[in-house]
Design a protein around this motif. Structure first.
Motif, PDB file in Angstrom:
ATOM      1  N   ALA A  16      14.598  83.835  20.382  1.00  0.00           N
ATOM      2  CA  ALA A  16      14.911  83.484  18.990  1.00  0.00           C
ATOM      3  C   ALA A  16      13.978  82.390  18.470  1.00  0.00           C
ATOM      4  CB  ALA A  16      16.374  83.050  18.875  1.00  0.00           C
ATOM      5  N   THR A  17      13.756  81.367  19.263  1.00  0.00           N
ATOM      6  CA  THR A  17      12.887  80.258  18.844  1.00  0.00           C
ATOM      7  C   THR A  17      11.456  80.730  18.657  1.00  0.00           C
ATOM      8  OG1 THR A  17      14.287  78.651  19.975  1.00  0.00           O
ATOM      9  CG2 THR A  17      12.024  77.972  19.500  1.00  0.00           C
ATOM     10  N   THR A  18      10.983  81.557  19.569  1.00  0.00           N
ATOM     11  CA  THR A  18       9.610  82.057  19.458  1.00  0.00           C
ATOM     12  C   THR A  18       9.434  82.893  18.211  1.00  0.00           C
ATOM     13  OG1 THR A  18       9.312  81.995  21.854  1.00  0.00           O
ATOM     14  CG2 THR A  18       7.807  83.416  20.602  1.00  0.00           C
ATOM     15  N   TRP A  19      10.344  83.829  17.967  1.00  0.00           N
ATOM     16  CA  TRP A  19      10.237  84.650  16.763  1.00  0.00           C
ATOM     17  C   TRP A  19      10.294  83.776  15.509  1.00  0.00           C
ATOM     18  CZ3 TRP A  19       9.453  89.610  15.041  1.00  0.00           C
ATOM     19  CH2 TRP A  19       9.260  90.593  16.021  1.00  0.00           C
ATOM     20  N   ALA A  20      11.226  82.829  15.460  1.00  0.00           N
ATOM     21  CA  ALA A  20      11.372  81.974  14.275  1.00  0.00           C
ATOM     22  C   ALA A  20      10.103  81.173  14.009  1.00  0.00           C
ATOM     23  CB  ALA A  20      12.570  81.039  14.451  1.00  0.00           C
ATOM     24  N   ASN A  21       9.472  80.679  15.063  1.00  0.00           N
ATOM     25  CA  ASN A  21       8.277  79.859  14.890  1.00  0.00           C
ATOM     26  C   ASN A  21       6.987  80.669  14.762  1.00  0.00           C
ATOM     27  OD1 ASN A  21       9.758  77.456  15.000  1.00  0.00           O
ATOM     28  ND2 ASN A  21       9.669  77.430  17.229  1.00  0.00           N
ATOM     29  N   ALA A  22       6.929  81.823  15.405  1.00  0.00           N
ATOM     30  CA  ALA A  22       5.701  82.618  15.421  1.00  0.00           C
ATOM     31  C   ALA A  22       5.533  83.480  14.174  1.00  0.00           C
ATOM     32  CB  ALA A  22       5.659  83.497  16.674  1.00  0.00           C
ATOM     33  N   TRP A  23       6.630  83.988  13.626  1.00  0.00           N
ATOM     34  CA  TRP A  23       6.524  84.899  12.483  1.00  0.00           C
ATOM     35  C   TRP A  23       5.777  84.266  11.311  1.00  0.00           C
ATOM     36  CZ3 TRP A  23      11.041  88.679  11.249  1.00  0.00           C
ATOM     37  CH2 TRP A  23      10.693  89.549  10.203  1.00  0.00           C
ATOM     38  N   PRO A  24       6.109  83.049  10.854  1.00  0.00           N
ATOM     39  CA  PRO A  24       5.395  82.489   9.699  1.00  0.00           C
ATOM     40  C   PRO A  24       3.890  82.348   9.916  1.00  0.00           C
ATOM     41  CG  PRO A  24       7.386  81.232  10.143  1.00  0.00           C
ATOM     42  CD  PRO A  24       7.200  82.177  11.306  1.00  0.00           C
ATOM     43  N   PHE A  25       3.478  82.196  11.162  1.00  0.00           N
ATOM     44  CA  PHE A  25       2.058  82.031  11.473  1.00  0.00           C
ATOM     45  C   PHE A  25       1.419  83.324  11.967  1.00  0.00           C
ATOM     46  CE2 PHE A  25       3.980  77.849  11.807  1.00  0.00           C
ATOM     47  CZ  PHE A  25       3.174  77.154  10.915  1.00  0.00           C
ATOM     48  N   LYS A  26       2.192  84.409  11.959  1.00  0.00           N
ATOM     49  CA  LYS A  26       1.710  85.718  12.406  1.00  0.00           C
ATOM     50  C   LYS A  26       1.136  85.646  13.827  1.00  0.00           C
ATOM     51  CE  LYS A  26       0.562  87.013   7.677  1.00  0.00           C
ATOM     52  NZ  LYS A  26      -0.477  87.538   6.781  1.00  0.00           N
ATOM     53  N   ASN A  27       1.826  84.908  14.682  1.00  0.00           N
ATOM     54  CA  ASN A  27       1.374  84.693  16.055  1.00  0.00           C
ATOM     55  C   ASN A  27       1.826  85.860  16.936  1.00  0.00           C
ATOM     56  OD1 ASN A  27       0.785  83.836  18.635  1.00  0.00           O
ATOM     57  ND2 ASN A  27       1.469  81.738  18.277  1.00  0.00           N
TER      58      ASN A  27
ATOM     59  N   THR B 121       1.507  88.370   2.767  1.00  0.00           N
ATOM     60  CA  THR B 121       0.492  87.570   2.092  1.00  0.00           C
ATOM     61  C   THR B 121       0.800  86.075   2.054  1.00  0.00           C
ATOM     62  OG1 THR B 121       1.559  88.098  -0.020  1.00  0.00           O
ATOM     63  CG2 THR B 121      -0.315  89.477   0.659  1.00  0.00           C
ATOM     64  N   LYS B 122       1.983  85.660   2.428  1.00  0.00           N
ATOM     65  CA  LYS B 122       2.371  84.255   2.500  1.00  0.00           C
ATOM     66  C   LYS B 122       3.201  84.073   3.765  1.00  0.00           C
ATOM     67  CE  LYS B 122       2.933  83.272  -2.440  1.00  0.00           C
ATOM     68  NZ  LYS B 122       3.913  82.814  -3.459  1.00  0.00           N
ATOM     69  N   PRO B 123       3.307  82.827   4.253  1.00  0.00           N
ATOM     70  CA  PRO B 123       4.154  82.607   5.436  1.00  0.00           C
ATOM     71  C   PRO B 123       5.617  82.981   5.172  1.00  0.00           C
ATOM     72  CG  PRO B 123       2.716  80.733   5.074  1.00  0.00           C
ATOM     73  CD  PRO B 123       2.593  81.624   3.862  1.00  0.00           C
ATOM     74  N   ALA B 124       6.211  83.647   6.123  1.00  0.00           N
ATOM     75  CA  ALA B 124       7.615  84.038   6.027  1.00  0.00           C
ATOM     76  C   ALA B 124       8.511  82.812   6.202  1.00  0.00           C
ATOM     77  CB  ALA B 124       7.948  85.079   7.087  1.00  0.00           C
ATOM     78  N   GLU B 125       9.686  82.872   5.601  1.00  0.00           N
ATOM     79  CA  GLU B 125      10.724  81.865   5.791  1.00  0.00           C
ATOM     80  C   GLU B 125      11.726  82.482   6.760  1.00  0.00           C
ATOM     81  OE1 GLU B 125      12.292  81.177   1.868  1.00  0.00           O
ATOM     82  OE2 GLU B 125      10.293  80.787   1.063  1.00  0.00           O
ATOM     83  N   THR B 126      11.931  81.854   7.916  1.00  0.00           N
ATOM     84  CA  THR B 126      12.732  82.475   8.971  1.00  0.00           C
ATOM     85  C   THR B 126      13.950  81.647   9.353  1.00  0.00           C
ATOM     86  OG1 THR B 126      11.456  81.432  10.734  1.00  0.00           O
ATOM     87  CG2 THR B 126      10.685  83.582   9.969  1.00  0.00           C
ATOM     88  N   TRP B 127      14.986  82.348   9.746  1.00  0.00           N
ATOM     89  CA  TRP B 127      16.182  81.749  10.340  1.00  0.00           C
ATOM     90  C   TRP B 127      16.674  82.713  11.416  1.00  0.00           C
ATOM     91  CZ3 TRP B 127      21.080  83.783  10.831  1.00  0.00           C
ATOM     92  CH2 TRP B 127      22.047  82.913  11.338  1.00  0.00           C
ATOM     93  N   PHE B 128      16.879  82.193  12.622  1.00  0.00           N
ATOM     94  CA  PHE B 128      17.424  82.976  13.734  1.00  0.00           C
ATOM     95  C   PHE B 128      18.625  82.226  14.287  1.00  0.00           C
ATOM     96  CE2 PHE B 128      13.447  84.953  13.192  1.00  0.00           C
ATOM     97  CZ  PHE B 128      13.470  86.181  13.839  1.00  0.00           C
ATOM     98  N   SER B 129      19.701  82.947  14.553  1.00  0.00           N
ATOM     99  CA  SER B 129      20.951  82.335  15.022  1.00  0.00           C
ATOM    100  C   SER B 129      20.875  81.958  16.489  1.00  0.00           C
ATOM    101  CB  SER B 129      22.120  83.304  14.822  1.00  0.00           C
ATOM    102  OG  SER B 129      22.044  84.370  15.758  1.00  0.00           O
ATOM    103  N   GLU B 130      21.891  81.227  16.925  1.00  0.00           N
ATOM    104  CA  GLU B 130      22.095  81.017  18.349  1.00  0.00           C
ATOM    105  C   GLU B 130      22.492  82.367  18.945  1.00  0.00           C
ATOM    106  OE1 GLU B 130      21.932  78.442  20.665  1.00  0.00           O
ATOM    107  OE2 GLU B 130      20.748  77.541  19.054  1.00  0.00           O
ATOM    108  N   PRO B 131      21.948  82.723  20.075  1.00  0.00           N
ATOM    109  CA  PRO B 131      22.274  84.019  20.685  1.00  0.00           C
ATOM    110  C   PRO B 131      23.733  84.101  21.141  1.00  0.00           C
ATOM    111  CG  PRO B 131      20.280  83.085  21.635  1.00  0.00           C
ATOM    112  CD  PRO B 131      20.903  82.012  20.805  1.00  0.00           C
ATOM    113  N   ILE B 132      24.251  85.303  21.099  1.00  0.00           N
ATOM    114  CA  ILE B 132      25.547  85.629  21.696  1.00  0.00           C
ATOM    115  C   ILE B 132      25.212  86.416  22.956  1.00  0.00           C
ATOM    116  CG2 ILE B 132      27.700  86.894  21.429  1.00  0.00           C
ATOM    117  CD1 ILE B 132      27.399  86.413  18.378  1.00  0.00           C
ATOM    118  N   VAL B 133      25.675  85.934  24.099  1.00  0.00           N
ATOM    119  CA  VAL B 133      25.258  86.482  25.392  1.00  0.00           C
ATOM    120  C   VAL B 133      26.420  87.139  26.117  1.00  0.00           C
ATOM    121  CG1 VAL B 133      24.339  85.854  27.661  1.00  0.00           C
ATOM    122  CG2 VAL B 133      23.413  84.788  25.598  1.00  0.00           C
ATOM    123  N   ASN B 134      26.108  88.273  26.756  1.00  0.00           N
ATOM    124  CA  ASN B 134      27.069  88.970  27.607  1.00  0.00           C
ATOM    125  C   ASN B 134      26.290  89.561  28.777  1.00  0.00           C
ATOM    126  OD1 ASN B 134      29.196  90.302  28.736  1.00  0.00           O
ATOM    127  ND2 ASN B 134      29.402  91.826  27.108  1.00  0.00           N
ATOM    128  N   GLY B 135      26.412  88.956  29.946  1.00  0.00           N
ATOM    129  CA  GLY B 135      25.677  89.437  31.114  1.00  0.00           C
ATOM    130  C   GLY B 135      24.189  89.266  30.931  1.00  0.00           C
TER     131      GLY B 135
END
Length: 133
Positions: free
Chosen positions: A11-22, A62-76
């Motif tokens: 979640a953290t990687t996607w939230a931080n990487a998407w705006p920079f197209k990483n 064409t512009k940096p994305a604005e992102t929000w990712f939740s805390e994960p819900i985990v099962n196994g």
């Protein structure tokens, strides 16, 4: 790696990487033979499939994305992560809301990611309390 750690990293990687197209940061989360389902009708096989998909999508933004990712819900060994993103196509906002259901291997890499999302034209704020009256 514990599933909660892998899911939080995802979640953290996607939230931080998407705006920079990483692309490299996101692809690095995927197992070599992992599957990423951009939709149930578009399976992407392995890191190369995910890379091609991300490059195609990010090229349209064409512009940096604005992102929000939740805390994960985990099962196994699985997790789900909700997200809300405003991306800009030809400088026009498009809001994507969705949830990704993830499975991880023992090293914390994604073996399966299934994305369920909806896209709506315009800049729409994420509801703070979607189930409240």
């Amino acid at each position: 790696m514990q599933t909660i750690e892998a899911a939080q990293r995802w979640a953290t990687t996607w939230a931080n990487a998407w705006p920079f197209k990483n692309v490299d940061a996101i692809v690095g989360l995927q197992a070599d033979d992992g599957e990423h389902w951009a939709s149930m009708f578009r399976p992407l096989r392995g890191r190369s499939g995910l890379r091609a998909y991300l490059e195609e999508c990010f090229a349209a933004e064409t512009k940096p994305a604005e992102t929000w990712f939740s805390e994960p819900i985990v099962n196994g060994s699985s997790a789900s992560v909700e997200y809300w993103v405003v991306m800009f196509i030809e400088d026009q906002p498009m809001t994507v809301s969705g949830c990704t259901v993830l499975s991880f291997d023992d090293s914390g890499l994604v073996t399966t990611a299934r994305d369920y999302s909806h896209v709506k034209e315009g800049h729409h704020l994420r509801p703070e309390h979607p189930f409240s009256a």
